[in-house]
Design an enzyme around this catalytic site. Structure first.
Site, mmCIF file in Angstrom:
data_model
loop_
_atom_site.group_PDB
_atom_site.id
_atom_site.type_symbol
_atom_site.label_atom_id
_atom_site.label_comp_id
_atom_site.label_asym_id
_atom_site.label_seq_id
_atom_site.Cartn_x
_atom_site.Cartn_y
_atom_site.Cartn_z
ATOM 1 N N THR A 1 4.323 17.524 5.139
ATOM 2 C CA THR A 1 5.702 17.077 5.329
ATOM 3 C C THR A 1 6.062 15.895 4.439
ATOM 4 O OG1 THR A 1 5.052 15.642 7.180
ATOM 5 C CG2 THR A 1 5.748 17.896 7.712
ATOM 6 N N TYR B 1 -12.883 6.393 5.916
ATOM 7 C CA TYR B 1 -12.060 7.338 5.166
ATOM 8 C C TYR B 1 -12.842 7.898 3.978
ATOM 9 C CZ TYR B 1 -8.334 8.814 1.925
ATOM 10 O OH TYR B 1 -7.541 9.511 1.049
ATOM 11 N N GLY C 1 -0.752 19.206 6.622
ATOM 12 C CA GLY C 1 -0.231 17.868 6.327
ATOM 13 C C GLY C 1 0.737 17.862 5.164
ATOM 14 N N SER D 1 -10.526 12.559 -2.664
ATOM 15 C CA SER D 1 -9.963 11.294 -3.151
ATOM 16 C C SER D 1 -10.982 10.589 -4.040
ATOM 17 C CB SER D 1 -9.612 10.382 -1.967
ATOM 18 O OG SER D 1 -9.369 9.051 -2.382
ATOM 19 N N GLY E 1 4.358 13.280 0.818
ATOM 20 C CA GLY E 1 3.288 12.995 -0.122
ATOM 21 C C GLY E 1 2.844 14.174 -0.965
ATOM 22 N N ILE E 2 1.537 14.234 -1.232
ATOM 23 C CA ILE E 2 0.971 15.282 -2.076
ATOM 24 C C ILE E 2 1.211 16.662 -1.472
ATOM 25 C CG2 ILE E 2 -1.208 16.252 -2.923
ATOM 26 C CD1 ILE E 2 -2.212 13.366 -3.269
ATOM 27 N N GLY E 3 1.133 16.764 -0.146
ATOM 28 C CA GLY E 3 1.338 18.058 0.502
ATOM 29 C C GLY E 3 2.726 18.616 0.272
#
Length: 264
Positions: A16, A154, A14, A141, A18-20
């Protein structure tokens, strides 16, 4: 500081945005070899274009695969047999009330957020143990403990990740392999940006006003009293991916601005 990552290869699920994606950039700055992952060819190609522009001489590649699709998962595993660093970052969330969240939504979030890390770790840990070096990180998180009512499913997945990471760490005893969790707080990823924009438009306020109000009325426990940047989270991930973090194992490292409280 030289984090000694120039000869290490990392896979980030994951990655592509944000944090990644920020983590990929941070690792490339340390001269690591990076493999990113995304659900679609378009998202992976777009991220690779950005990374190649900034790091034209670095080794970076991409693997397309949706962790909701078991055939895609098998394909991903076939392509990452020689990886030193695994960052279990992929995740989805679907805000909804407890009474309106369907069974399928619980299962989907568990399948992607939790089982992706289980399958990747199960595949790569034996190779790391054989080489006697490796890093596995689960990106959890603050919701793992704060548990907003509209993010119950989540939050359940993020709590599960903490337990799994600690359990997998127990399998590395006496080796140079470590397994840790990262616990980000409210972070200004694309999702955070969308939240601020939507509320600002709805309430006819500036994004700055919405952010200030969010921390005054919703995330009141935060000591930072602002959204963290994705780069602030990524730098912590990068350090814990490095040989310099050799004494940190089985830990849940908070990058939450103090929102979850406690002295541990």
């Amino acid at each position: 500081m030289n984090l000694q990552l120039h000869n290490k290869k990392a896979f980030i699920s994951g990655a592509t945005k944000g944090i990644g994606l920020a983590t990929a950039i941070s690792l490339l700055r340390e001269n690591a070899t990076v493999i990113i992952n995304g659900r679609t060819a378009e998202s992976v190609d777009g991220a690779l274009h950005l990374l190649h522009q900034e790091f034209p001489k670095n080794k970076v590649s991409g693997i397309v695969g949706d962790f909701a699709n078991k055939k895609d998962v098998a394909s991903i595993l076939d392509q990452i047999n020689d990886v030193d660093i695994l960052i279990n970052n992929v995740g989805i969330y679907k805000p909804n009330s407890f009474f309106e969240t369907k069974d399928e939504e619980w299962y989907e979030q568990f399948e992607i957020n939790v089982m992706s890390g289980v399958r990747l770790s199960r595949h790569l840990l034996p190779l790391m143990l054989q080489k006697n070096w490796g890093r596995i990180l689960f990106i959890s998180s603050e919701c793992a403990t704060l548990v907003p009512p509209d993010l119950m499913a989540y939050s359940m997945t993020k709590t599960a990740m903490l337990s799994i990471a600690r359990s997998v760490a127990e399998l590395t005893k006496g080796t140079n392999v470590t397994v840790n969790s990262i616990v980000p707080g409210s972070t200004l990823s694309e999702g955070g940006q969308s939240f601020l924009n939507e509320v600002a438009q709805k309430e006819n306020k500036t994004k700055e006003e919405v952010e200030d109000n969010f921390f005054k009325t919703v995330r009141t426990s935060s000591l930072l009293q602002r959204f963290a940047s994705v780069e602030e989270v990524a730098t912590t991930i990068t350090y814990l991916s490095s040989p310099l973090a050799s004494a940190t194992n089985g830990a849940a490292i908070k990058v939450d601005g103090g929102s979850t409280g406690g002295i541990f």
